[in-house]
Write an enzyme that holds these catalytic residues in place. Structure first.
Site, PDB file in Angstrom:
ATOM      1  NE  ARG A  94       4.707   1.653  -1.251  1.00 27.54           N
ATOM      2  CZ  ARG A  94       5.389   1.516  -0.219  1.00 27.54           C
ATOM      3  NH1 ARG A  94       6.890   2.107  -0.240  1.00 27.54           N
ATOM      4  NH2 ARG A  94       5.224   1.134   0.907  1.00 27.54           N
ATOM      5  CB  CYS A 110      -0.779   0.098   1.111  1.00 27.23           C
ATOM      6  SG  CYS A 110      -1.807  -1.586   1.399  1.00 27.23           S
ATOM      7  CE  LYS A 126      14.406 -10.652  -9.963  1.00 32.09           C
ATOM      8  NZ  LYS A 126      15.195 -10.690  -8.776  1.00 32.09           N
ATOM      9  CE  LYS A 137      11.851  -2.379  -5.406  1.00 30.37           C
ATOM     10  NZ  LYS A 137      12.724  -3.642  -5.838  1.00 30.37           N
ATOM     11  CG  ASN A 146       0.680   2.309   3.630  1.00 27.85           C
ATOM     12  OD1 ASN A 146      -0.764   2.406   3.223  1.00 27.85           O
ATOM     13  ND2 ASN A 146       1.347   2.778   3.184  1.00 27.85           N
ATOM     14  N   GLY A 147      -0.425  -1.106   6.710  1.00 22.44           N
ATOM     15  CA  GLY A 147      -0.256  -2.157   7.734  1.00 22.44           C
ATOM     16  C   GLY A 147      -1.367  -2.884   7.872  1.00 22.44           C
ATOM     17  CD  GLU A 199      10.513 -11.135  -8.829  1.00 15.71           C
ATOM     18  OE1 GLU A 199       9.963 -10.857  -7.747  1.00 15.71           O
ATOM     19  OE2 GLU A 199      11.884 -10.911  -9.083  1.00 15.71           O
ATOM     20  CG  HIS A 202      20.241 -36.040  -4.990  1.00 15.03           C
ATOM     21  ND1 HIS A 202      20.710 -37.362  -4.675  1.00 15.03           N
ATOM     22  CD2 HIS A 202      21.528 -35.362  -5.343  1.00 15.03           C
ATOM     23  CE1 HIS A 202      22.062 -37.371  -4.462  1.00 15.03           C
ATOM     24  NE2 HIS A 202      22.595 -36.430  -4.616  1.00 15.03           N
ATOM     25  CD1 TRP A 207       0.122  -5.830  -3.382  1.00 13.60           C
ATOM     26  CD2 TRP A 207      -0.124  -6.661  -1.325  1.00 13.60           C
ATOM     27  NE1 TRP A 207       0.386  -6.983  -3.386  1.00 13.60           N
ATOM     28  CE2 TRP A 207       0.530  -7.511  -1.985  1.00 13.60           C
ATOM     29  CE3 TRP A 207      -0.352  -7.007   0.102  1.00 13.60           C
ATOM     30  CZ2 TRP A 207       0.842  -8.749  -1.613  1.00 13.60           C
ATOM     31  CZ3 TRP A 207       0.347  -8.093   0.678  1.00 13.60           C
ATOM     32  CH2 TRP A 207       0.759  -9.110  -0.121  1.00 13.60           C
ATOM     33  CD  GLU A 259      17.790 -12.513  -7.812  1.00 14.90           C
ATOM     34  OE1 GLU A 259      17.298 -13.302  -6.513  1.00 14.90           O
ATOM     35  OE2 GLU A 259      17.556 -11.331  -8.079  1.00 14.90           O
TER      36      GLU A 259
END
Ligand code: F6R
Length: 610
Positions: free
Chosen positions: A27, A2, A487, A605, A100-101, A490, A506, A74, A483
């Site tokens: 964000r 948010c 990338k 973000k 926010n929160g 996402e 394995h 969000w 990584e």
């Protein structure tokens, strides 16, 4: 996550709020809304989806008013729809609030307030705050007291901004666990959850700390604690330029940030290398230097990409400093009661400096008596302020939701730290000088790695429709495989997994057939022969191999489907170069699939909730 913007001044607030919201789009959000106060009335507009949909909803109306607040949501509690979008109002519509929160005790608050006759209209946790303020205010306290009393009742985290008809010339703000910055203009003030929302208007700001409130009017501001103790704030200058948060001709922030890496890697090292002595100097560690150097065990804790940088750090520190290192997801570290002794160092790595799990891990480590150092990008962020000492990576604002330049700068900072510690132990000046020399060549080598862009785009065209990818690497390039996979998944929504190459047999080897692209980091380093054997295993099962190889290594051309040649360096620094083609591959595949690269679905973000 948010985002919040607020304005009070002489100008029309609507364009300022909309512009601020657009700067917060990066964000991640699913709906947006705003409230403007005019002639004693609060006008509200909310919409699901992009800010553009909110603007479309305006249909020629200019929503006049010189005081307003706005929000990108969000969703956490309640699905993303128009009703649940912020701002939220009390029963009478006299107070509008954005938040926010997460309010943890909202269920019990809602029950108590409903019993007292309040009508809730949304599924959000946020709505309980605004009714609670209304309740206190109607019990006869001043508005400010009602605001503070409500804050004392709520449990959880918040960055709150509100306007009300009771005090139409004021914006109220409060912070606990979710950042808020107040921007100071000439007879005008701005509030935001992120400085990038207001930097076009002012560079003079102050940051609220947890447990503080600000009451902002055109004439000035009052700051105090929620317990009504006055607080004096230090006004700071935002140092980054507007162009750092604009696309500068690139189609996406992500691509711009990938291309910034020769510069950002150089910035992370600037003034920190002493070549003659083969050593590095990190100014932010001065006060904790003794503890850093004598630490007998190091924990590195972080999330996502920053965690992957931490894994590279583990390899470096153990190899060169011979100090045992444990790397752990912050979300696990914070809850599992890790055994930390007072000669242990805990390193938290974070781009945003606001990640809720990393912040909680930091606090837990401090509680247990460890020295905590940060490797942080955002200057003045909560984590930067709460660590005992640390180093900024100076990568500048990272707007693309997929972290790119932060990773290479974090690894650079970890190499600086390794060098600094190792030189007080067994590393010779000669070896130190060798590392410094190689570090100085990094920006140029990253530049060369970026020249693989065309080739990578061509490979992306061939593989864009695949449903799964496997990424393999060994040693220092194993975290790069993780990584690279992160990338891809996402931003392109293709399932991708990273593995240490030898682990493939394995289990994951069962997945390999002629429809499975396998990206292998096969640099000519100490693990080269072994990774070639792993490639043979993939090819024997008809897997399609894209290999990132050392420039001049032709041996693999015949064995694999594609090679992407990149410059090589010392093993510990190689991830800074090896990751570049993987960032580009993810980018091109996502663009070809029509994905919104800068705002991938469901992602935020800065993850300020747990
Ligand atoms: C991935 C990504 C996330 C972040 C993670 C930690 O591209 O951006 O995985 O790395 O949320 O964020 P920071 O570094 O801000 O703590």
């Amino acid at each position: 996550m948010c985002g919040i913007v607020g304005y009070i001044g002489q100008k029309q607030s609507l364009p300022i709020l909309l512009e601020g919201l657009k700067r917060l789009e990066y964000r991640g959000y699913d709906s947006a809304g705003l409230a403007v106060l005019n002639e004693g009335k609060i006008h509200i507009l909310k919409q699901v989806g992009k800010i553009a949909s909110l603007e479309a909803e305006l249909t020629g109306s200019h929503m006049p008013g010189v005081v307003g607040i706005a929000h990108t949501r969000w969703a956490t509690h309640g699905e993303p729809n128009q009703t649940n979008a912020h701002p939220h109002c009390d029963c009478t519509g006299n107070i509008a609030l954005v938040h926010n929160g997460i309010i943890e005790n909202y269920n019990s608050l809602k029950k108590v307030l409903t019993d007292k006759g309040h009508t809730f209209r949304t599924e959000t946790d946020t709505e309980s705050i605004v009714h609670l303020i209304e309740e206190f205010y109607h019990n006869g306290t001043s508005f400010e007291e009602a605001f503070r009393s409500a804050l004392l009742e709520i449990e959880g985290t918040y960055g709150i901004t509100l306007i009300s008809r009771y005090e139409p010339d004021r914006i109220y703000c409060a912070r606990k666990g979710s950042p808020l910055v107040v921007g100071i203009g000439k007879n005008e003030y701005f509030v935001a959850s992120d400085a990038s929302a207001i930097i076009a208007h002012t560079r003079n700001v102050f940051y609220l700390e947890d447990g503080e409130i600000a009451i902002v009017s055109r004439e000035g501001f009052i700051t105090k604690t929620i317990h009504n103790k006055p607080v004096t704030k230090k006004v700071e200058k935002i140092s980054f330029d507007l162009e750092r948060i604009e696309k500068a001709g690139f189609p996406h922030f992500m691509l711009k940030e990938i291309y910034e890496q020769p510069q950002t890697v150089a910035d992370a090292m600037r003034g920190r290398l002493i070549e003659e002595e083969g050593v590095s100097k990190l100014g932010g560690l001065t006060t904790i230097l003794h503890n850093v150097l004598r630490s007998r065990k190091i924990f590195i804790t972080a999330c996502g990409t920053s965690y992957h940088a931490g894994l590279v750090g583990e390899y470096m520190i153990e190899q060169y400093c011979r100090i045992p290192v444990e790397v752990e997801y912050a979300s696990e570290f914070r809850y599992r009661d890790p055994i930390i002794q007072d000669d242990n160092l805990v390193i938290v790595i974070t781009q945003s400096g606001e990640t809720a799990d990393t912040l909680a891990a930091l606090r837990e480590a401090k509680r247990k008596g460890a020295t905590v150092m940060g490797i942080v990008n955002v200057v003045g962020s909560t984590i930067a302020r709460e660590t005992h000492g640390g180093t900024y990576i100076h990568a500048g604002p990272e707007i693309g939701v997929a972290s790119t330049k932060a990773f290479t700068s974090q690894v650079t900072a970890l190499a600086l730290l390794t060098l600094m510690i190792a030189r007080t132990k067994a590393m010779s000046a000669e070896e130190g000088r060798q590392i410094v020399k190689e570090m100085k060549k990094l920006p140029e080598k990253v530049e060369v790695a970026l020249q693989t862009d065309k080739l990578v785009a061509q490979i992306a065209r061939e593989f864009k429709d695949k449903r799964n990818f496997l990424y393999l690497g060994r040693g220092y390039n194993y975290p790069v495989a993780l990584e690279g996979a992160l990338k891809l998944k996402e931003i392109s929504y293709i399932h991708a997994e990273g593995y240490p190459a030898a682990e493939m047999k394995h289990g994951p080897i069962a997945l390999i057939d002629d429809d499975m692209p396998v990206v292998v980091i096969a640099i000519h380093d100490s693990t080269y022969e072994k990774i070639v054997s792993n490639i043979e295993e993939v090819k024997a099962r008809k897997g399609r191999v894209i290999a990132v190889v050392s420039e001049g290594d032709d041996k693999l051309n015949k064995l694999v489907d594609y090679t992407i040649p990149i410059p090589t360096t010392l093993d510990l620094l190689q991830p800074i170069i090896s990751i570049i083609p993987l960032q580009l591959l993810a980018y091109h595949i996502a663009v070809l699939r029509g994905c919104d690269v800068d705002q991938p679905r469901n992602l935020a973000k800065s993850v300020t909730v747990e």
